[in-house]
Structures are given as structure tokens and as C-alpha cells.
Motif scaffolding. Structure first.
Motif, mmCIF file in Angstrom:
data_model
loop_
_atom_site.group_PDB
_atom_site.id
_atom_site.type_symbol
_atom_site.label_atom_id
_atom_site.label_comp_id
_atom_site.label_asym_id
_atom_site.label_seq_id
_atom_site.Cartn_x
_atom_site.Cartn_y
_atom_site.Cartn_z
ATOM 1 N N TYR A 98 -7.225 -1.347 0.032
ATOM 2 C CA TYR A 98 -6.363 -0.823 -1.035
ATOM 3 C C TYR A 98 -5.892 -1.960 -1.946
ATOM 4 O O TYR A 98 -5.973 -1.864 -3.181
ATOM 5 N N TYR A 111 -7.588 -0.057 5.903
ATOM 6 C CA TYR A 111 -7.250 0.773 4.729
ATOM 7 C C TYR A 111 -6.358 -0.011 3.756
ATOM 8 O O TYR A 111 -6.621 -0.045 2.545
ATOM 9 N N VAL A 143 -7.633 6.476 -4.829
ATOM 10 C CA VAL A 143 -7.234 6.427 -3.423
ATOM 11 C C VAL A 143 -7.914 7.525 -2.606
ATOM 12 O O VAL A 143 -8.149 7.372 -1.403
ATOM 13 N N VAL A 194 -6.824 -0.410 -5.773
ATOM 14 C CA VAL A 194 -6.980 1.055 -5.814
ATOM 15 C C VAL A 194 -5.891 1.705 -6.671
ATOM 16 O O VAL A 194 -4.733 1.302 -6.635
ATOM 17 N N ASP A 195 -6.318 2.714 -7.411
ATOM 18 C CA ASP A 195 -5.463 3.513 -8.302
ATOM 19 C C ASP A 195 -4.981 2.772 -9.542
ATOM 20 O O ASP A 195 -4.195 3.310 -10.321
ATOM 21 N N THR A 208 0.828 -1.210 0.000
ATOM 22 C CA THR A 208 0.000 0.000 0.000
ATOM 23 C C THR A 208 0.860 1.255 0.000
ATOM 24 O O THR A 208 0.789 2.076 -0.903
ATOM 25 N N SER A 209 1.674 1.410 1.069
ATOM 26 C CA SER A 209 2.508 2.612 1.197
ATOM 27 C C SER A 209 3.545 2.398 2.290
ATOM 28 O O SER A 209 3.261 1.734 3.298
ATOM 29 N N LEU A 263 -11.151 6.206 -1.114
ATOM 30 C CA LEU A 263 -11.066 5.032 -0.248
ATOM 31 C C LEU A 263 -11.477 5.306 1.210
ATOM 32 O O LEU A 263 -12.152 4.464 1.826
ATOM 33 N N SER A 272 -1.383 10.415 -0.908
ATOM 34 C CA SER A 272 -1.310 9.481 0.216
ATOM 35 C C SER A 272 -0.852 10.167 1.504
ATOM 36 O O SER A 272 -1.295 9.802 2.598
#
Length: 802
Positions: A230, A226, A243, A235-236, A64-65, A246, A346
Motif C-alpha cells: 500500500y 498489504y 485499493v 495506492v489510491d 495504511t489504515s 491490491l 477498506s
């Protein structure tokens, strides 16, 4: 030898010379199902499962991140720290056998009530989940959902799953709060036999364990949800959800947390205050015996109530506060990033999670900064516990400012507006200052070192009526400064965000609402330490009760009395802090509701005109809801307290030997009365809060359909929410402060002022305290949960208003 055997054999020596035994209400220690399953697994298998779980979570987070990985890492480290605090607290001795017996009785009563209460709440939660599923399966979809291919069924199941997860985590947060308090109380009592500083440290670290777990669970729950959505929804990726949309899928999580917190606060508040009022009216006023005297049949129920009302309920309450604030800020961050066409949104979306991750770090340092001194003995002068807690809070505040500034530079820097992060850092500073001022204001109006409480105590010398009048006027006056502070903070944060340089495609500034969201995050950036101070209160109160019931020396009771008085102030400051954060969070959720309605209606929905008669009526209904809810909550305490009073009087009449220590009170009977009554009484006000906005919105939607106003239902609900928030904040401030001031006015007189214990002034102060009990521990705390729950329920149920 049991007291009952003494009675039969006639061996009735002085009470203090005989072994003291207390009722063992333990049938079987209660542990929630999820913990029983985990405890039943082989340790090696459990370790492997945990490693696999952590591996999966970090894999999803990494997909995700990197920010999610950072958040998960901090939360897991904080959980390990909370385990250290638990081991440290549990390593302390429990004191003599009579203390352990009393503690066991309190623990069993609290765990038994928790099992029954949360069993009832879980059934209602599943019923409401079915209602939400039905609504979402037949509702219309938004343009964003249509473009991403997210169908009705998927959206429905996601919302219901988030709702149930939020409810489950809120329940676990409540259990954690109670679990530590019923084990720490006796250890604080035992530590008080050695020194005040050690007793303070044990109580603070026990509260710190609960606080770190509650905040960590709120953050990691949202982060995992989350990240899962995602990855699962892609997502994206081309043709899928953006995003920035979301965070709206997380609203169900906040609603589930609010739902459980409301009923936990109602049920626990009714339990604790009905027992407290019943014990005080008969024990102190009629019989003239001290607080927590073992001869009082309601004393165990009172001590159980401290745990289910002040610990379990407050854990669920703050969990819900943090969850609601994080989700609303994520929604507004995503909306602003979308309007400003920020390349990587983000940072703006995940910023709230990072802020609360740093909250765990700085609050941990603040908690660990409170240590025992080298000269920790009974002969050492007793330090002011409030001053020690304030030092820890000051350390936390300073670190929070530094962490917040670093977070804004890391996540909110954008090339479109290079100085925007500085504006948002100042918004956070506004929130932190607001929190500090709120704590100071509440302390000023509720601590007996300051003039308002001393004036209230002085009014007790002229009778019961003047005490009530002075307490009501103090509570009314105490609403002024907090409202001014909230108003200034909202305007300041909005203006700082508005002038940040972030603009939409047409050149209009768009950062105002997000600036307010950042201020709310700043206010809650020390939430873990604030919750620690709150949990300290009921643990100290319980410790004092155990000391009194086990007939410890007066010097020990003096220490626990000081800790108890400080605990009353810290509980009041936490409630003031919660109200302030509820006001800001509700403002954010209101804005999110307007955006949600606009998405479903596919037309502009920026303003609500209260000059329209139906919309004005919605506002009146919202204000009425606050007063009716408060009335039902207080009357529930009154009715239950009447049952307790009758039972205690009956026992004193039918068992005259109780006063001479020749007969044992039936503690279990009072526990059973308040447990069954509080579960019964919590349903009506809770149902009112859930059903009212749904019914009002649906009825006015039908009226709007026939009168040619398609958005009438949504406008009326918006007005209802707006007026309910304003009225609820004022009412909660009044109830919490007045109740806390009445309680500490009584504590002040009990220090020896104005005649001390047993004087006419003391009896009048006890009356004021009993009036204030349902104010500060039932209706008041329930109101700020209600405010946020109204905001989340309208957001979740928005489709049925259109």
C-alpha cells in the motif's frame, strides 16, 4: 550402567530393576538458520532491533489504515501470550532420567528430519519461484495494472516475493508446531504421574502456544505485506493502483504457503504412518507386544513421526488454510466494494484480518479456561478430557459470535445499505454453526462412545475382513452429513449476502459471494482453538509412548491412554473442520479465478459449460487427479512400511535377546529408513499436483488457439478445478473419518472390550488401524491442502491459460 554392559557381564536382572538407557541420536541440536542468527545477536542489540522493527511496522500500518494498527497490536499481544504459555510449559519437570533420554531421542530424530525435509522443500520453492518469475515477465497485463502504471517486472517481483514469504512463514509455522511438541511430550508424561487434569492442561497449553503463533503469523504476515504494498505503490493516489485491486497482489503469499504445506503434509504423513504401520504389524500382530514397547525397533521412528507428521505438518497446513481464506475473502471484498462504488472499501477488504485477530483473543480465553482442579491427584476420579475440551470450545464459540457481530457492525456498515452488516453477521453465524456441526459429526463417527465406532469394533470379533468392510462402509456413510451441511451453509450464506441490499450500478445484487466469504471467516473464527485441540493429540500420543517405553506404572499409562484416545478424536475433528473450510475457501478462490481470467481476457467469463467435450474432459482429469494423488500417497506409505517391517523382522531374528531385554534394538536404523524413504516418496505426488493444472491448461490453450476458442484453456482448467474440489472433498472426508474410526475401534477394544489386548478381535482391529493409517494421516490431510493449492496455483498461473 548401560544395557550393553549388562549383556557382556551377564548381570541380567529384571528389566524394571535396572537403569534404562536409550539411544542418544544427538549429533548436534538443529536450529533453523534464522533462529541461529537471532540467538547469536547480543540481547541489547536484539531488543533495539526488535523495537526498530516494531516501530517501522507500526509506521507503515498507520500510513495504511487504523485497522491495520489494530490487527498488528492484537497479533503482537498474542505472541507475548504464547511466550507466557511456553515458559509455563517448560517450567514443568521432565520426570526421571529414562523419560528424558527417550524424549531426547525423539527430539533429535524429529529435528534431523525437519532439517532435511525443509531443505529439500526450500530448493523446490526457489525453483518454482524462478518459473513464476519467468511467466510473469512475459505475460500480458490487465487494464487495472495498465491504468496504475504497474509494469510486468514490478508485478513479477511482487508475486515472487509474496510466494517466497508465504513459503518461509509456512515453514516457520511448521517448525513452531514441532518445536513445542518435542519438548512438551515428556512434561505431559511426567504430569500424568501426578494427575490426569494436570497432564491435560500441559498438553493443551503446549498446543495453544503453537496455535497462537501459527494463526498470528498468518494474520500479521498478510497485514504487513498489504501495508507494505500500500505504501510502496502509493495506492489510491492519482494515477496509481486502486485499493480494491491490491489484494490480488497477495495471491503469491497463499500459493507459497500451500506449496510448503502440501510437501510438509506428504513427507510428514508418509514418515509417521510408515513407521506406525511397520511397528504395529510386527510388534503387535506378530510378536504380541504392547504398543510403544521399548523392544520394538520401530518405536522411536513412530514417536518421531507424530511430531513431523501431526505437529509440523498440521501447523503448516492450518497456516495455509487461514492464509488462503483471508486472501480470497479480501479479493472478493475488494471486488464487491468496487462494483457497489462504496466510498471507503477498506473495511470490506480488511475485515478477514480483524476476524482472525479476534480469533486470537477468544481462542486465548478458551485455552486459559482449561485449568487444573484443586483436587489434582492420582486418587481423584479421572474426568472425561473430551468434555473439558468441549467446555473450552463452547466458551470460545460464544465469544466468537459476539466478536463477529461487533466486527461486522464496525467494518461492514455502509450508508448505501444500512442493514447489510446484519446480513453479513448472520452469514458469520452460519459459518460458526457449520464449524460446530462439523466438529460434532466427526466426533460422532470417530469417538468410541458413539455407536458407529462400537459397531466397527464389534465387526472385529468376526475377523479381519469384516473389520475392513465395516470401516470402509462407515467412511463412505460419513460423507453424507458433511456434504449436506456444506451445501446448506453455502446456499444460506449466499442468499443472506444476496439480499443484503448492496447493488452495483445497474441495480443487480452483488453481495452473494462475499456472504459466502464471510461464512468461511465465521467457520475459521475459532481456528486457533481448533488447532490447539489438534496439537493436543500427537503430544498426548507421544506422552503415552514415553510412559510405555520408560516402564511407568499401569495407572500412569491408563491416564495417557485416555488422553491418546481423545487426541485421536480431536485430530479427526480438526481434519473434518479443515475439509469444510477448504470446500468454502476453494469456492471463493474459484470465483476469484473467474474474475482474474476476465481481467486478462478483457471479455466476460461468468460460466463454464461442461457440455463442451473439452471442458468435460477437464472435469474428468480433475477427478482423476484426486484418485491418482491419493493412490500414490497411500502406496508411498505401503512401500516405506514394507522396508520398516523387513528391518524390524530382521532385528528380531538376528537379535533374539531383544524380546528378553538382553539386547538393545537398533532404533536409529528404522529412523534412517523412514526419513530417507519419505523424502524420496513425497516428490512424485507433490509434483503431480503442481504440474497437472499447468500442463492441462497450456495444452488446451494451444488447442483453443487452433480451433478458434481463445478461452478454452481457462475453461478446461476451471472445470478441472471444480471437479477436483468436489471429488477431493468427498475423498478426504471418507479417508479421514474411516481412518479415525478404525484407530478408535482398536482403542475401544484395548480398554478391555471384546476380549481386550491380545484377543483375536484386537488383532483384527490392529489390521483395520494399519489400513486406516495412510488414509487419515497421509492421503486425507494432503487432499484438502491439494484442493486449496490447485485453486491458488490456477489463480497465480492464469496468464498462461490465455
Amino acid at each position: 550402567m548401560m544395557i550393553g554392559d549388562d549383556v557382556e557381564n551377564g548381570n541380567l536382572g529384571p528389566y524394571q530393576d535396572r537403569p534404562r538407557t536409550f539411544p542418544n541420536m544427538r549429533s548436534k541440536t538443529y536450529t533453523p538458520l534464522i533462529f541461529r542468527i537471532l540467538l547469536g545477536i547480543n540481547v541489547r542489540v536484539l531488543v533495539i532491533l526488535l523495537l526498530l522493527g516494531f516501530g517501522f511496522v507500526f509506521y507503515v500500518g498507520a500510513s495504511t489504515s487504523p485497522i491495520i494498527v489494530f490487527v498488528l497490536s492484537v497479533c503482537i499481544i498474542s505472541f507475548f501470550l504464547s511466550i507466557y504459555l511456553t515458559k509455563w510449559v517448560l517450567s514443568k519437570d521432565e520426570g526421571p532420567p529414562e523419560m528424558v533420554q527417550i524424549s531426547d531421542a525423539i527430539r533429535d530424530g524429529a529435528e534431523g528430519f525437519f532439517k532435511t525435509q525443509y531443505g529439500t522443500i526450500s530448493k523446490m520453492a526457489f525453483l518454482l519461484a524462478l518459473v513464476i518469475l519467468s511467466i510473469y515477465l512475459f505475460r500480458s497485463t490487465t487494464p487495472q495494472q495498465e491504468s496504475s502504471g504497474l509494469g510486468r517486472a514490478t508485478s513479477a517481483y511482487i508475486t515472487v516475493a509474496a510466494f517466497l514469504l508465504g513459503a518461509l512463514c509456512s515453514g516457520v509455522a511448521g517448525y513452531v508446531g514441532m518445536w513445542v511438541s518435542v519438548r512438551a511430550n515428556v512434561r505431559v508424561s511426567s504430569a500424568a504421574r501426578r494427575s490426569a487434569r494436570e497432564a491435560l492442561q500441559v498438553a493443551v497449553r503446549a498446543g495453544g502456544f503453537s496455535a497462537l503463533v501459527v494463526v498470528g503469523m498468518a494474520v500479521i504476515g498478510i497485514a504487513i505485506l498489504y501495508a507494505t504494498f500500500y505504501v510502496w505503490l502509493g495506492v489510491d493516489s492519482p494515477g496509481s493502483m486502486k485499493v480494491t485491486d491490491l489484494p490480488l497482489l497477495l495471491v503469491g503469499y497463499g500459493f507459497g504457503a500451500s506449496f510448503v504445506a502440501l510437501f510438509a503434509q506428504l513427507g510428514g504423513g508418509i514418515y509417521t504412518k510408515a513407521a506406525d504401520v511397520g511397528a504395529d504389524l510386527v510388534g503387535k500382530v506378530e510378536q504380541g507386544i504392547p504398543e510403544d514397547d521399548p523392544r520394538n525397533p520401530a518405536v522411536i521412528a513412530d514417536l518421531v513421526g507424530d511430531n513431523v507428521g501431526d505437529c509440523a505438518a498440521r501447523g503448516a497446513d492450518l497456516f495455509e488454510s487461514i492464509a488462503a481464506e483471508i486472501i480470497s475473502a479480501m479479493i472478493l471484498g475488494g471486488t464487491m466494494a468496487q462494483r457497489c462504488k462504496i466510498e471507503d472499501p477498506s473495511g470490506f477488504i480488511l475485515f478477514p484480518l480483524v476476524v482472525h485477530s479476534f480469533d486470537l483473543v477468544v481462542s486465548s480465553i478458551g485455552i486459559l479456561s482449561i485449568r487444573s482442579t484443586r483436587d489434582s491427584s492420582m486418587k481423584a476420579p479421572i474426568e472425561d478430557p473430551m468434555a473439558i475440551l468441549q467446555k473450552g470450545y463452547s466458551v470460545t464459540i460464544i465469544l466468537a459470535v459476539l466478536a463477529f457481530a461487533g466486527s461486522t457492525r464496525w467494518l461492514l456498515y455502509t450508508e448505501q445499505a444500512p442493514s447489510a452488516w446484519l446480513n453479513f453477521a448472520l452469514c458469520g453465524l452460519v459459518g460458526i454453526i457449520t464449524a460446530y456441526i462439523f466438529v460434532w459429526i466427526t466426533k460422532y463417527y470417530t469417538d468410541y462412545k458413539h455407536e458407529p465406532v462400537r459397531t466397527l469394533a464389534l465387526s472385529s470379533s468376526t475377523g479381519h475382513g469384516t473389520n475392513i468392510i465395516a470401516g470402509v462402509s462407515l467412511g463412505l456413510e460419513s460423507t453424507a452429513l458433511p456434504v449436506l451441511v456444506i451445501s446448506i451453509s453455502i446456499i444460506s450464506a449466499f442468499w443472506l449476502g444476496h439480499t443484503s441490499g448492496l447493488v452495483d450500478e445497474t441495480g443487480n445484487p452483488t453481495g452473494g459471494l462475499f456472504g459466502t466469504a464471510v461464512a468461511t471467516m465465521g467457520m475459521l473464527s475459532t481456528a486457533a482453538y481448533i488447532l490447539t485441540m489438534d496439537m493436543f493429540g500427537p503430544i498426548a500420543d507421544n506422552a503415552g509412548g514415553i510412559v510405555e517405553m520408560s516402564q511407568q506404572p499401569e495407572s500412569v499409562r491408563e491416564i495417557t491412554d485416555i488422553l491418546d484416545a481423545v487426541g485421536n478424536t480431536t485430530k479427526a475433528t480438526t481434519k473434518g473442520f479443515a475439509i469444510g473450510s477448504a470446500a468454502l475457501a476453494s469456492f471463493l478462490l474459484f470465483s476469484a479465478y473467474m474474475d482474474e481470467v476476465e481481467s486478462f481476457a478483457r471479455e466476460s467469463f461468468k460460466q463454464v459449460d461442461i457440455a463442451i467435450p473439452e471442458v468435460f474432459i477437464g472435469g474428468l482429469l480433475g477427478s482423476m487427479l484426486i484418485f491418482l494423488f491419493s493412490a500414490w500417497a497411500c502406496s508411498a506409505v505401503g512401500r516405506t512400511a514394507q522396508e520398516v517391517v523387513k528391518e524390524v523382522r530382521r532385528q528380531f531374528i538376528e537379535r533374539p535377546g531383544i524380546m528378553e531385554y538382553t539386547e538393545k534394538p537398533d532404533y536409529g536404523r528404522c529412523v534412517a529408513i523412514v526419513a530417507s524413504a519419505s523424502l524420496r516418496e513425497m516428490i512424485k505426488p507433490g509434483a503431480l499436483a503442481i504440474v497437472s493444472p499447468i500442463v492441462v491448461g497450456f495444452l488446451f490453450r494451444v488447442l483453443g488457439h487452433y480451433t478458434g476458442h481463445p478461452l478454452l484453456g481457462a475453461k478446461v482448467v476451471a472445470s478441472m478445478l471444480m471437479f477436483a474440489t468436489v471429488s477431493g472433498i468427498l475423498m478426504a472426508l471418507f479417508l479421514n473419518t474411516a481412518g479415525g474410526a478404525w484407530d478408535n475401534a482398536k482403542k475401544y477394544i484395548e480398554t478391555g472390550a471384546l476380549g481386550g489386548k491380545g484377543s483375536d478381535a484386537h488383532k483384527a482391529a490392529v489390521t483395520g488401524d494399519t489400513v486406516g493409517d495412510p488414509f487419515k494421516d497421509t492421503a486425507g490431510p494432503s487432499l484438502h491442502v491439494l484442493i486449496k493449492m490447485l485453486a491458488t496455483i490456477t489463480l497465480v498461473m492464469a496468464p498462461i491459460f490465455l
